[in-house]
Design a protein around this motif. Structure first.
Motif, short mmCIF file in Angstrom:
data_model
loop_
_atom_site.label_atom_id
_atom_site.label_comp_id
_atom_site.label_asym_id
_atom_site.label_seq_id
_atom_site.Cartn_x
_atom_site.Cartn_y
_atom_site.Cartn_z
N SER A 1 0.84 -1.20 0.00
CA SER A 1 0.00 0.00 0.00
C SER A 1 0.87 1.25 0.00
O SER A 1 0.57 2.24 -0.69
N LEU A 2 1.96 1.22 0.79
CA LEU A 2 2.85 2.36 0.85
C LEU A 2 3.52 2.60 -0.49
O LEU A 2 3.63 3.75 -0.95
N ALA A 3 3.98 1.53 -1.14
CA ALA A 3 4.64 1.66 -2.44
C ALA A 3 3.69 2.26 -3.48
O ALA A 3 4.06 3.14 -4.26
N ALA A 4 2.44 1.79 -3.46
CA ALA A 4 1.45 2.32 -4.40
C ALA A 4 1.15 3.79 -4.11
O ALA A 4 1.00 4.60 -5.02
N ALA A 5 1.06 4.15 -2.82
CA ALA A 5 0.78 5.52 -2.44
C ALA A 5 1.93 6.45 -2.83
O ALA A 5 1.71 7.57 -3.29
N MET A 6 3.17 5.98 -2.65
CA MET A 6 4.33 6.80 -2.98
C MET A 6 4.40 7.09 -4.48
O MET A 6 4.87 8.15 -4.90
N LYS A 7 3.91 6.17 -5.31
CA LYS A 7 3.93 6.37 -6.75
C LYS A 7 3.02 7.51 -7.19
O LYS A 7 3.20 8.07 -8.28
N GLN A 8 2.07 7.86 -6.35
CA GLN A 8 1.13 8.93 -6.69
C GLN A 8 1.71 10.33 -6.42
O GLN A 8 1.11 11.32 -6.79
#
Length: 284
Positions: free
Chosen positions: A225-232
């Motif tokens: 979830s953190l990795a996906a959020a950081m991509k935004q």
């Protein structure tokens, strides 16, 4: 004003504290007439140069207030920086028609920002979360310099003054007297005292297979979830979050400010905005 004022972003208490204090101490103190003119220029005409002069001429006052909080073991430059944030908020909100000097109005905002910083950083475990607990924390902390344990009459007087229950006073006093303890015994502890470390009497659930599997799944889910959020995030915001929260050696606001050529306050704003985006994405 006789002193040539530097732009706010060139002043950094984190870089060289003594030089900073000497610099802000050299700025002229505004007379009542000068202050009135500048506050009216800002309030009625949104004159940003007036705002700059008002902030710069009051920086010495922030240093004076921050020094009174030196007993908390926190970096003096950080305390000053937080106080400066409060000063800027006060300047932005000050109404010259109220009939008081800016310094009288600003003291509340300066102390409020410093208090928030202390409560976030003084202990690993938050010691005060509610408004009443915060009042108790700072009132009792100042009294502890001259008092041992509170007597019943003293505790009741504090409770009456702050309009809280006396049991809350005793609870906060206990929190102030406690300290962060290491889980394991220290290398220099003797055999007679080492057994008192929590590692010797707290049950270890780390190797329960079911609990371990649950933790692993939870950790993997959070990391994804953190990795996906950081991509935004945009590149700069992602780098700030990475440097401030995810690196082994965490960067300071001033280091990132130098890197991107902006103020420490701007880095703070970008960090806050990015963290809100990350949390929202992870909770979605």
């Amino acid at each position: 004003m006789g002193t040539s004022l530097q732009p706010v972003h060139t002043l950094s208490p984190g870089a060289n504290l003594n030089a900073y204090i000497q610099t802000v101490g050299s700025f002229d103190v505004l007379s009542a007439e000068e202050e009135r003119r500048l506050t009216e220029d800002l309030y009625y005409r949104q004159d940003l140069d007036a705002a700059r002069q008002l902030v710069m001429s009051h920086l010495r006052f922030v240093v004076h207030i921050a020094k009174s909080y030196s007993g908390y073991g926190l970096n003096q430059g950080d305390l000053i920086q937080e106080g400066n944030v409060g000063l800027m908020k006060a300047v932005r909100r000050f109404n010259p028609e109220k009939g008081v000097r800016l310094v009288s109005f600003a003291v509340h905002w300066i102390k409020a920002e410093i208090h928030e910083f202390i409560l976030r950083n003084w202990r690993i475990v938050k010691i005060a979360t509610t408004k009443a607990q915060r009042k108790l924390f700072f009132n009792l902390r100042s009294q502890k310099k001259k008092l041992a344990w509170l007597t019943n009459d003293e505790a009741k007087a504090v409770a009456t003054d702050l309009k809280v229950d006396v049991t809350e006073v005793y609870e906060m006093e206990g929190r102030l007297s406690a300290h962060d303890a290491a889980f394991d015994a220290g290398v220099d502890d003797s055999d007679d005292s080492a057994w008192q470390a929590p590692a010797h009497y707290l049950e270890d659930h780390r190797f329960d297979p079911a609990a371990q599997l649950e933790r692993d799944n939870w950790k993997e889910s959070n990391l994804n979830s953190l990795a996906a959020a950081m991509k935004q995030l945009d590149d700069r915001s992602r780098d700030i979050i990475q440097a401030r929260w995810l690196s082994e050696t965490k960067a300071t606001l001033h280091e990132l400010a130098d890197k991107y050529g902006v103020s420490a306050e701007r880095i703070r704003q970008l960090e806050k905005k990015a963290m809100m985006k990350v949390r929202a994405a992870m909770e979605a």
